[in-house]
Design an enzyme around this catalytic site. Sequence first.
Site, PDB file in Angstrom:
ATOM      1  CE  LYS A 189      62.323  43.033  39.825  1.00 40.98           C
ATOM      2  NZ  LYS A 189      61.119  42.274  39.578  1.00 40.98           N
ATOM      3  CD  GLU A 196      55.803  46.482  38.869  1.00 42.50           C
ATOM      4  OE1 GLU A 196      55.096  45.525  38.522  1.00 42.50           O
ATOM      5  OE2 GLU A 196      57.045  46.503  38.699  1.00 42.50           O
TER       6      GLU A 196
END
Length: 333
Positions: A189, A196
């Site tokens: 993550k 991102e």
Amino acid sequence: MQLGMIGLGRMGANMTRRLMKGSHECVVYDQKKENVQALAKEGAIGASSLEDLVQKLSPPRAVWIMLPSGAPVEETVNALATLLSPKDAIIDGGNSFYKDDVRRNQAVKPRGIHYLDVGTSGGVWGLERGYCMMIGGDQETAARLNPIFATLAPGPGNIPKTSGREEMKSTAEEGYLYCGPSGSGHFVKMVHNGIEYGLMQAYAEGFDILRGAHSDNLAAGLSYNLNLPDIAELWRRGSVISSWLLDLTAIALAADKSLAGFTGFVEDSGEGRWTIAAALEEGVSAEVLSAALYTRFRSRQEHTFAEKVLSAMRKGFGGHVERHEAVKMKRGL
């Protein structure tokens, strides 16, 4: 299945709602009593304390923590370790540092308590779209909690199976995956959030260039007053750069093409820094991700239209609101 949920903010509350819609029983706790009361009215079982939450859960218990990384998670894990029994499970679904997961797992393991780290992506849209989950820790415990993950996950939806994966058996197509031992879920993550940053920065800079095409500094005949909302909408359809982040950008530009409601002050939640640190430890080059992180630092001193685009995307997927000037000054930002 029964689950305890600690932390009823934007994501914790909606995850609870999604679980209840999937016929799971949720026992909930939050320091803000009104958050507990609100979900109790929707069918959850409210708890007045961590002790009360544990008492209302049947063994083997599963307690999901949805709190900001750092001290809030640390204190909650330490408290739960004294309240839970062997074979119970603690799930950290926030954005904790993966090395902290390894340490916490080692701390509760002698008590017979299982610890899972679950990187969770989905933001404020997760209730409707589902949550993408990256799971680390004891594999047997992860398998026991499969009904929880399956309900929270988005499922295959209308996304076609990737060519070449026809014979592969994995929950990845459902939107959740057991990644490996303790820390691996949050590690995956962490890198996800680092990527991102880079993707968002690319969109932001691109739209800034489009906006800058209407500049007095350009030669005659080479200045273009482009319609940014229409271009964002155009790129959503058949373009190789279409994505959910572009969808959110299109929504923001449709609402206000100048993004006047944003200052361009862009925060970072920590994962970007950790991703760069991991790259340094591994000796892996990460120029784009590093530049994207440093741009966020610079945004707190001077702002461009690109930073406004970044702020618009962050509000779109995570409900993140820019800090007021008074708060920035107080924190020395």
